[in-house]
Design a protein around this motif. Sequence first.
Motif, mmCIF file in Angstrom:
data_model
loop_
_atom_site.group_PDB
_atom_site.id
_atom_site.type_symbol
_atom_site.label_atom_id
_atom_site.label_comp_id
_atom_site.label_asym_id
_atom_site.label_seq_id
_atom_site.Cartn_x
_atom_site.Cartn_y
_atom_site.Cartn_z
ATOM 1 N N GLN A 59 6.825 -12.851 7.415
ATOM 2 C CA GLN A 59 7.613 -12.676 6.292
ATOM 3 C C GLN A 59 7.335 -11.448 5.727
ATOM 4 O O GLN A 59 6.199 -11.082 5.520
ATOM 5 C CB GLN A 59 7.324 -13.736 5.044
ATOM 6 C CG GLN A 59 8.419 -13.787 3.953
ATOM 7 C CD GLN A 59 8.193 -14.931 2.936
ATOM 8 O OE1 GLN A 59 6.800 -15.207 2.825
ATOM 9 N NE2 GLN A 59 9.042 -14.968 2.206
ATOM 10 N N CYS A 60 8.624 -10.623 5.619
ATOM 11 C CA CYS A 60 8.618 -9.353 5.183
ATOM 12 C C CYS A 60 7.972 -9.326 3.655
ATOM 13 O O CYS A 60 8.545 -9.978 2.778
ATOM 14 C CB CYS A 60 10.074 -8.674 5.187
ATOM 15 S SG CYS A 60 10.180 -6.983 4.830
ATOM 16 N N MET A 61 7.212 -8.390 3.423
ATOM 17 C CA MET A 61 6.298 -8.028 1.973
ATOM 18 C C MET A 61 7.326 -7.140 1.058
ATOM 19 O O MET A 61 7.167 -6.944 0.085
ATOM 20 C CB MET A 61 5.403 -7.227 2.397
ATOM 21 C CG MET A 61 4.321 -7.780 3.085
ATOM 22 S SD MET A 61 3.717 -9.210 2.178
ATOM 23 C CE MET A 61 2.869 -8.399 0.787
ATOM 24 N N HIS A 62 8.777 -6.805 1.591
ATOM 25 C CA HIS A 62 9.726 -6.204 0.719
ATOM 26 C C HIS A 62 10.206 -7.517 -0.294
ATOM 27 O O HIS A 62 9.910 -7.765 -1.200
ATOM 28 C CB HIS A 62 10.624 -5.439 1.602
ATOM 29 C CG HIS A 62 11.581 -4.869 0.457
ATOM 30 N ND1 HIS A 62 12.854 -4.657 0.797
ATOM 31 C CD2 HIS A 62 11.428 -4.364 -0.627
ATOM 32 C CE1 HIS A 62 13.624 -4.113 0.052
ATOM 33 N NE2 HIS A 62 12.648 -3.604 -1.234
ATOM 34 N N LEU A 63 11.294 -8.035 0.546
ATOM 35 C CA LEU A 63 11.822 -9.348 -0.189
ATOM 36 C C LEU A 63 11.921 -10.658 0.544
ATOM 37 O O LEU A 63 12.796 -11.320 0.314
ATOM 38 C CB LEU A 63 13.623 -8.884 -0.532
ATOM 39 C CG LEU A 63 13.439 -7.767 -1.696
ATOM 40 C CD1 LEU A 63 14.918 -7.319 -1.689
ATOM 41 C CD2 LEU A 63 12.863 -7.983 -3.091
ATOM 42 N N GLY A 64 11.102 -10.594 1.556
ATOM 43 C CA GLY A 64 10.874 -11.796 2.241
ATOM 44 C C GLY A 64 11.691 -12.435 3.423
ATOM 45 O O GLY A 64 11.389 -13.659 3.716
ATOM 46 N N CYS A 65 12.312 -11.559 3.871
ATOM 47 C CA CYS A 65 13.248 -11.881 5.154
ATOM 48 C C CYS A 65 12.187 -12.234 6.199
ATOM 49 O O CYS A 65 10.952 -11.705 6.208
ATOM 50 C CB CYS A 65 14.054 -10.885 5.303
ATOM 51 S SG CYS A 65 15.654 -10.486 4.241
ATOM 52 N N ALA A 66 12.600 -12.845 7.164
ATOM 53 C CA ALA A 66 11.771 -13.121 8.527
ATOM 54 C C ALA A 66 12.043 -11.740 9.292
ATOM 55 O O ALA A 66 13.017 -11.285 9.678
ATOM 56 C CB ALA A 66 12.395 -14.201 9.238
ATOM 57 N N VAL B 288 10.263 -5.681 13.000
ATOM 58 C CA VAL B 288 11.158 -4.833 12.162
ATOM 59 C C VAL B 288 11.933 -6.042 11.266
ATOM 60 O O VAL B 288 12.417 -6.943 11.843
ATOM 61 C CB VAL B 288 12.021 -4.242 13.358
ATOM 62 C CG1 VAL B 288 13.352 -3.482 12.545
ATOM 63 C CG2 VAL B 288 11.471 -3.280 14.077
ATOM 64 N N CYS B 289 12.222 -5.495 9.993
ATOM 65 C CA CYS B 289 12.787 -6.269 9.317
ATOM 66 C C CYS B 289 14.499 -6.081 9.399
ATOM 67 O O CYS B 289 14.874 -4.957 8.949
ATOM 68 C CB CYS B 289 12.298 -6.078 7.695
ATOM 69 S SG CYS B 289 13.235 -7.467 6.504
ATOM 70 N N PRO B 290 15.266 -7.138 9.534
ATOM 71 C CA PRO B 290 16.785 -7.069 9.585
ATOM 72 C C PRO B 290 17.408 -6.789 8.318
ATOM 73 O O PRO B 290 18.569 -6.286 8.216
ATOM 74 C CB PRO B 290 17.445 -8.288 10.340
ATOM 75 C CG PRO B 290 16.403 -9.418 9.627
ATOM 76 C CD PRO B 290 14.924 -8.774 9.642
ATOM 77 N N CYS B 291 16.579 -7.068 7.121
ATOM 78 C CA CYS B 291 17.259 -6.907 5.793
ATOM 79 C C CYS B 291 17.454 -5.476 5.378
ATOM 80 O O CYS B 291 18.682 -5.016 5.111
ATOM 81 C CB CYS B 291 16.711 -7.744 4.820
ATOM 82 S SG CYS B 291 16.636 -9.631 5.098
ATOM 83 N N HIS B 292 16.532 -4.807 5.186
ATOM 84 C CA HIS B 292 16.477 -3.403 4.874
ATOM 85 C C HIS B 292 15.520 -2.349 5.731
ATOM 86 O O HIS B 292 15.444 -1.574 5.020
ATOM 87 C CB HIS B 292 15.979 -3.125 3.440
ATOM 88 C CG HIS B 292 16.705 -4.408 2.338
ATOM 89 N ND1 HIS B 292 15.850 -5.430 1.908
ATOM 90 C CD2 HIS B 292 17.586 -4.452 2.139
ATOM 91 C CE1 HIS B 292 16.432 -6.320 1.322
ATOM 92 N NE2 HIS B 292 17.441 -5.720 1.210
ATOM 93 N N GLY B 293 15.535 -2.910 6.817
ATOM 94 C CA GLY B 293 14.908 -1.823 7.763
ATOM 95 C C GLY B 293 13.293 -1.591 7.688
ATOM 96 O O GLY B 293 12.836 -0.360 8.160
ATOM 97 N N GLY B 294 12.714 -2.660 6.936
ATOM 98 C CA GLY B 294 10.959 -2.459 7.115
ATOM 99 C C GLY B 294 10.820 -2.406 8.505
ATOM 100 O O GLY B 294 11.117 -3.285 9.168
ATOM 101 N N VAL B 295 9.763 -1.765 8.687
ATOM 102 C CA VAL B 295 8.936 -1.557 9.937
ATOM 103 C C VAL B 295 7.580 -1.546 9.855
ATOM 104 O O VAL B 295 6.999 -1.051 9.069
ATOM 105 C CB VAL B 295 9.397 -0.377 10.813
ATOM 106 C CG1 VAL B 295 8.722 -0.324 12.268
ATOM 107 C CG2 VAL B 295 10.966 -0.164 10.940
ATOM 108 N N GLY C 201 10.619 2.294 6.133
ATOM 109 C CA GLY C 201 11.368 1.613 5.249
ATOM 110 C C GLY C 201 10.598 1.197 3.948
ATOM 111 O O GLY C 201 9.519 1.692 3.465
ATOM 112 N N PRO C 202 11.197 0.056 3.110
ATOM 113 C CA PRO C 202 10.552 -0.013 1.844
ATOM 114 C C PRO C 202 9.632 -0.920 1.676
ATOM 115 O O PRO C 202 9.163 -1.202 0.426
ATOM 116 C CB PRO C 202 12.103 -0.606 1.165
ATOM 117 C CG PRO C 202 12.591 -1.250 2.097
ATOM 118 C CD PRO C 202 12.291 -0.521 3.622
ATOM 119 N N PRO C 203 9.104 -1.688 2.345
ATOM 120 C CA PRO C 203 8.121 -2.867 2.253
ATOM 121 C C PRO C 203 6.769 -1.958 1.351
ATOM 122 O O PRO C 203 6.231 -0.766 1.803
ATOM 123 C CB PRO C 203 7.478 -3.523 3.659
ATOM 124 C CG PRO C 203 8.529 -3.025 4.542
ATOM 125 C CD PRO C 203 9.236 -1.605 3.807
HETATM 126 S S1 FES Z 1 13.303 -7.697 2.993
HETATM 127 FE FE1 FES Z 1 12.465 -6.791 4.636
HETATM 128 S S2 FES Z 1 12.963 -4.650 4.187
HETATM 129 FE FE2 FES Z 1 13.795 -5.774 2.563
#
Ligand code: FES
Length: 221
Positions: free
Chosen positions: A133-140, A156-163, A175-177
Motif C-alpha cells: 500500500q502506497c504511503m501517499h494516499l493508499g493505492c496499490a 511504482v504507484c499508478p495513482c500519482h507516480g510514487g516510486v 514522486g510524492p510519498p
Molecule cells: S497514492 Fe501512490 S503516489 Fe499517490
Amino acid sequence: MTKYVRQDPEMTRRKFINAAMGTTVGIGGLSLLSIVGGVKPANTLTPEKTLPAKGDVLVYADPAKNNAPVALADIKEGQVVFAFPKGKVNGTDVVKSGIARNQLIIAKFPEAQLKAPTDIKGTDQGIVVYSRQCMHLGCAVEVKAYPSKGLKEAAVCPCHGGVYDMTQGGRVADGPPPAGLPQLPIKVVGGQVVVQDFFQSLPYDITEAEFETQKKELEKA
Ligand code: FES
C-alpha cells in the motif's frame, strides 16, 4: 502545486482490494476492539485486519490459489508474488486480508543488491517483503522497471507516480510519498516464508498510537 485530497480510508481499502484482487474480500469475525480502543468506526479492528505478526505464514493473495502458502519456487528474481499473512488471532487461523496495508509484495534480488536501509536480517536468500500500500494516499503499487532512476524492478504507484526502491528498504525514489514502503521482516522456515517481526516503519492508514498498541497486544498473545 497539485493538492491531493486524502480519501476515505474505508473506500480506499475497498478500492485497493477490488483492484488488487479482482474480488471483494469479506470482513467479518470477532471484534478485537479491546485492543484498539478509540479507532474510528471505519477502521474497526477485526482479526482479518490485524497486523502481520511473528510466526505468520505468507499465503498467496490470488484467490485462485486458495490461501496456499507461497511456494519458494514461485519467488524468483525479476518476478514478484503478492501475498497476505496468515496466522493465529485469538487462537484461530486467520488470513489477514481485510485491510489494504496487509497485502504484501514478495520480491527477490541478488543478495548483494540489498542495501541499507534494508533490514538485511529481515531478508532471506535475497527475499524481501514490503506492504503493497502506497504511503501517499493508499493505492496499490505495481512492480515494474523505472529506468529514469536506474531501477530494474521498482514499486511504482499508478495513482500519482510514487516510486519505491525495493533494494533499499523501500525508500522513496520518486514522486510524492512522504515515507518509504514498510518492510516486513521474514525468514524462510521449512520451505515457507514466515514473518519474524512487525512492519519496520509505520504503514499507511494507522496512527502511531494504534500501531504501538496493536504491537503490544499481539506480543502478549
Ligand atoms: S497514492 Fe501512490 S503516489 Fe499517490
